[in-house]
Design an enzyme around this catalytic site. Structure first.
Site, PDB file in Angstrom:
ATOM      1  N   THR A  61       0.955  -1.144  -0.067  1.00  0.00           N
ATOM      2  CA  THR A  61       0.105  -0.059  -0.106  1.00  0.00           C
ATOM      3  C   THR A  61       0.777   1.312  -0.272  1.00  0.00           C
ATOM      4  OG1 THR A  61      -2.105   1.212   1.080  1.00  0.00           O
ATOM      5  CG2 THR A  61      -0.528  -0.124   2.417  1.00  0.00           C
ATOM      6  N   LYS A  65       3.490   1.692  -3.977  1.00  0.00           N
ATOM      7  CA  LYS A  65       2.786   0.796  -5.316  1.00  0.00           C
ATOM      8  C   LYS A  65       3.605   1.018  -6.394  1.00  0.00           C
ATOM      9  CE  LYS A  65      -1.803   0.688  -3.287  1.00  0.00           C
ATOM     10  NZ  LYS A  65      -3.375   0.866  -3.485  1.00  0.00           N
ATOM     11  N   ASN A  86       0.049  -3.872  -6.369  1.00  0.00           N
ATOM     12  CA  ASN A  86      -0.529  -3.803  -4.947  1.00  0.00           C
ATOM     13  C   ASN A  86      -0.309  -5.289  -4.179  1.00  0.00           C
ATOM     14  OD1 ASN A  86      -2.721  -5.215  -6.183  1.00  0.00           O
ATOM     15  ND2 ASN A  86      -4.079  -4.213  -4.722  1.00  0.00           N
ATOM     16  N   LEU A 221     -13.749   6.539  -2.197  1.00  0.00           N
ATOM     17  CA  LEU A 221     -12.801   5.177  -1.995  1.00  0.00           C
ATOM     18  C   LEU A 221     -12.597   4.908  -0.437  1.00  0.00           C
ATOM     19  CD1 LEU A 221     -10.522   5.098  -5.141  1.00  0.00           C
ATOM     20  CD2 LEU A 221     -12.912   4.204  -4.875  1.00  0.00           C
TER      21      LEU A 221
END
Ligand code: NAP
Length: 277
Positions: A61, A65, A86, A221
């Protein structure tokens, strides 16, 4: 016993350990899942650890990435397309990189009957996840993808990346001009951390929501809190909303399939994970 892990910074807030542990326990797989706080620039030590301790796989994370890519031997198609990894698997002495983020979001949208074909999509933010989902969305043949960001140059970069890989019309502008882009929008996706737990800033003004058609879907998100101010306001206007939890769970389930090299029961595990968290 298999060893799994997670690297990032910060990491303490992460729901990944509980999600992956729930999956492995359900499948009866003896495992460990260890989160490691790895600071930007410190990846080399963790890569050594993977090999020394024979760790089967790890989730990646923020902020690693992109940086992780140079340590990997093989990348899957999505990692190459999105320039972002990821999920990493260590197998037969080689490190394999995958990206399950975008597929996770598309699955979560699909669960909520969101079809992207022919739609106008408004993405707020232009960071790593925004470029990943913009490229993925373009594959679903939307009519238009609009990217709005605090820094205009990054919004332009995301649009350029989409244009390199598809014929979808793209528009970029500054986030502060959001009101100009809401009229014909079918899906709004917030990829900025505005409204996230631990972040002091939030949207200064949510008036742009008033211009949205009632059939629009507003997706954030962020999953902590489950309902950001953006989602709360949209709900008050009777607009359908979706938080980032579905994406988080699905991207994790796809990662677990990669680690285990076996199909897993998404429906059942999704339900069990939701009950757990
Ligand atoms: P990132 O690469 O750091 O990008 C962050 C973006 O947000 C940038 O475009 C940045 O704009 C913008 N931004 C940051 N602070 C802002 C502010 N105060 N005002 C306006 N814009 C601001 O981060 P990322 O990896 O793309 O992640 C973005 C978000 O997605 C995070 O909230 C993360 O929690 C979430 N996420 C969710 C999942 C899930 O499974 N649900 C998975 C991954 C990520 P500038 O370019 O101007 O700096």
């Amino acid at each position: 016993m298999i060893k799994l892990g997670l690297i990032g910074d910060p990491i303490s807030h992460s729901l990944s350990p509980i999600i992956h542990t729930t999956v492995m326990n359900y499948l009866g797989i003896e495992h460990s899942y260890e989160p490691y706080n790895v600071k930007k620039g410190d990846l080399e030590g963790y890569i050594r650890k993977i090999k020394e301790e024979n760790i089967l796989g790890f989730n990646v994370t923020m902020p690693h990435k992109v940086d992780i890519i140079k340590y990997l031997d093989v990348l899957d198609d999505d990692s190459i397309k999105f320039n972002s990894v990821n999920t990493v698997k260590y197998e037969s002495g080689k490190l394999y990189g995958y990206n399950t983020d975008a597929r996770g979001l598309v699955m979560s949208l699909s669960d909520n009957s969101v079809n992207l074909a022919g739609k106008n999509i408004l993405i707020l933010g232009a960071g790593g996840v925004a470029s990943t989902i913009a490229v993925k969305f373009a594959e679903e043949r939307p009519n238009k993808i609009i990217v709005l960001n605090r820094s205009l140059d990054k919004a332009k970069e995301v649009c350029n990346l989409v244009s390199k890989q598809s014929n979808v019309t793209t528009i970029y502008d500054e986030l502060k001009n959001v009101e100009n882009y809401t009229k014909a929008t079918n899906l709004v996706v917030n990829t900025t951390p505005l409204g996230m737990h631990g972040i002091e800033e939030d949207f200064e003004n949510l008036d742009f929501l008033n211009n949205l058609n009632k059939s629009t879907i507003v997706c954030d998100l962020i999953y902590n809190p489950r309902e950001t101010l953006l989602l709360q306001q949209a709900k008050l206007l009777n607009i359908k909303t979706l938080n980032g939890l579905g994406m988080l769970i699905y991207q994790a389930l796809i990662s677990d399939e990669i680690y285990l090299n076996q199909k897993i029961d998404y429906k059942m595990l999704y339900k069990i994970i939701c009950e757990k968290i």
